[in-house]
Design a protein around this motif. Structure first.
Motif, PDB file in Angstrom:
ATOM      1  N   GLY A  26       5.904   4.280  77.704  1.00  0.00           N
ATOM      2  CA  GLY A  26       5.523   3.381  76.618  1.00  0.00           C
ATOM      3  C   GLY A  26       6.436   2.183  76.498  1.00  0.00           C
ATOM      4  N   GLU A  27       7.647   2.383  75.974  1.00  0.00           N
ATOM      5  CA  GLU A  27       8.549   1.271  75.698  1.00  0.00           C
ATOM      6  C   GLU A  27       9.152   0.676  76.965  1.00  0.00           C
ATOM      7  N   GLN A  85      -3.605  10.168  70.483  1.00  0.00           N
ATOM      8  CA  GLN A  85      -3.228   8.827  70.052  1.00  0.00           C
ATOM      9  C   GLN A  85      -4.105   7.734  70.650  1.00  0.00           C
ATOM     10  N   VAL A  86      -5.152   8.121  71.360  1.00  0.00           N
ATOM     11  CA  VAL A  86      -6.046   7.126  71.976  1.00  0.00           C
ATOM     12  C   VAL A  86      -6.746   6.314  70.893  1.00  0.00           C
ATOM     13  N   PHE A 197      -3.880  -3.081  77.754  1.00  0.00           N
ATOM     14  CA  PHE A 197      -3.123  -2.173  76.888  1.00  0.00           C
ATOM     15  C   PHE A 197      -1.802  -1.822  77.574  1.00  0.00           C
ATOM     16  N   PRO A 198      -0.867  -2.768  77.703  1.00  0.00           N
ATOM     17  CA  PRO A 198       0.322  -2.567  78.549  1.00  0.00           C
ATOM     18  C   PRO A 198       1.277  -1.477  78.078  1.00  0.00           C
ATOM     19  N   THR A 199       1.252  -1.110  76.800  1.00  0.00           N
ATOM     20  CA  THR A 199       2.181  -0.084  76.305  1.00  0.00           C
ATOM     21  C   THR A 199       1.500   1.262  76.092  1.00  0.00           C
ATOM     22  N   GLN A 200       0.281   1.418  76.603  1.00  0.00           N
ATOM     23  CA  GLN A 200      -0.470   2.644  76.342  1.00  0.00           C
ATOM     24  C   GLN A 200      -0.910   3.315  77.645  1.00  0.00           C
ATOM     25  N   GLN A 269       1.194   5.927  88.053  1.00  0.00           N
ATOM     26  CA  GLN A 269       0.382   4.973  88.811  1.00  0.00           C
ATOM     27  C   GLN A 269      -0.211   3.916  87.890  1.00  0.00           C
ATOM     28  N   ILE A 270      -0.609   4.319  86.698  1.00  0.00           N
ATOM     29  CA  ILE A 270      -1.115   3.355  85.722  1.00  0.00           C
ATOM     30  C   ILE A 270      -0.024   2.364  85.338  1.00  0.00           C
ATOM     31  N   VAL A 271       1.207   2.864  85.147  1.00  0.00           N
ATOM     32  CA  VAL A 271       2.329   1.978  84.827  1.00  0.00           C
ATOM     33  C   VAL A 271       2.571   1.005  85.975  1.00  0.00           C
ATOM     34  N   VAL A 272       2.549   1.504  87.204  1.00  0.00           N
ATOM     35  CA  VAL A 272       2.770   0.654  88.374  1.00  0.00           C
ATOM     36  C   VAL A 272       1.700  -0.437  88.458  1.00  0.00           C
ATOM     37  N   LEU A 273       0.471  -0.087  88.128  1.00  0.00           N
ATOM     38  CA  LEU A 273      -0.620  -1.068  88.176  1.00  0.00           C
ATOM     39  C   LEU A 273      -0.438  -2.194  87.170  1.00  0.00           C
TER      40      LEU A 273
END
Length: 325
Positions: A26-27, A85-86, A197-200, A269-273
């Motif tokens: 997240g952060e 939390q979606v 949604f960069p922090t989710q 992988q989502i974070v990397v994307l």
């Protein structure tokens, strides 16, 4: 004058695994550099590659549909805190990308259940490095010659790795050819979603994994009724292993695959994307057969040949060309 009460020392609460993961996904995710993203990409590709050998090992204890459903159910259970939390605005993107993810893994499971070898399945997944730049081009993304050159090296390296196992194509190979197309669309759609949604990242991941879990359970239950391959097979009981030790090893593989190569890998992988393009991330898939060959040696006693060595070097070269040059 107002009397000040003595300061009460604050107790430092101990942070658990959930708090650390929440911070990481997240952060910390928006502040991740491209170099850090590239390093994490190698980690997640390594975990994905090792899972091919583990799937084959667990296949001695469970049928393929049970393996697929179990790993996503375990992963979904791990991600329940984020699923709660979606936000409503994320649901359409999560359902769509989750459907593409589920379709990719279903095609992978079906091809392996129809006789496709672990190395060949990994090669097909690595062909994502070719399909993704092509699809990005259709979306209007302009790619350099370096990107196409890296994709070509990735494909060639993956081919060498898969040829190291020998053998002719099987019926399952035709089903497995759907993998790169489905996973490519998943990567492109997920890249666009996480940048909204960069922090989710974990919320998006939890929804994707939940969709895949429902799809895997549904296929396992309904496929036999429709006369299709890949359904649950409990004709010989839940455990098919030849010994108790083999059954225990199969269960351990399922639990590990659910937590690491599924829940953690898809989330990271989502974070990397959010930092790297879909085509760069897809080139990383060229390393999957390298790790698949290593896991085959570790879990299945497979040996390395000259083709595996050449393929590994070409795959590493593809990543260096795409990320460093």
């Amino acid at each position: 004058p107002e009397l000040l009460s003595p300061a009460v020392p604050q107790r430092h609460s101990r942070k658990g695994p959930f708090d650390h993961l929440k911070y990481l996904f997240g952060e910390a995710a928006p502040r991740m550099s491209e170099t850090q993203a590239q390093m994490w990409l190698l980690v997640i590709v390594g975990l994905c590659g090792f899972s091919f050998g583990m799937v084959k090992y667990a296949g001695a204890t469970f049928d393929t549909s049970t393996i697929l459903a179990a790993r996503f159910v375990v992963a979904s259970a791990c991600l329940i805190p984020w699923l709660r939390q979606v936000k409503p605005e994320m649901i359409p993107a999560g359902l769509e990308t989750g459907a593409w993810l589920a379709a990719g893994y279903l095609s992978q499971a079906l091809c392996m259940s129809q006789g496709t070898k672990a190395g060949t399945a990994a090669f097909m997944a690595a062909m994502t490095s070719i399909f993704t730049p092509f699809l990005e081009r259709m979306y209007g993304v302009r790619l350099t010659a370096k990107a196409w050159g890296a994709a070509g090296l990735a494909l060639l390296g993956s081919a060498f790795l898969s040829l190291d196992n020998g053998g002719l194509p099987t019926q399952g190979d035709l089903i497995g050819l759907l993998q790169p197309l489905l996973f490519s669309v998943y990567l492109i759609k997920s890249e666009r979603s996480i940048r909204r949604f960069p922090t989710q990242a974990m919320e998006l991941t939890s929804l994707q994994v939940a969709v895949a879990a429902v799809a895997a359970l549904g296929w396992g239950l309904l496929a036999p009724l429709a006369g299709l391959p890949g359904g649950f097979d409990f004709s010989a009981g839940l455990f098919h292993g030849e010994s108790m030790a083999q059954n225990i090893g199969g269960v351990a593989c399922l639990l590990f695959m659910g937590v690491m190569p599924t829940a953690f890998v898809i989330g990271m992988q989502i974070v990397v994307l959010s930092k790297l393009s879909s085509s760069v991330t897809a080139v990383g898939a060229a390393m999957k057969p390298v790790f698949a060959a290593a896991s085959g040696s570790l879990f299945l006693g497979e040996t390395f040949g000259l083709n595996a060595a050449i393929g590994g070097l070409l795959s590493i070269g593809a990543i260096l060309v795409r990320t460093l040059l």
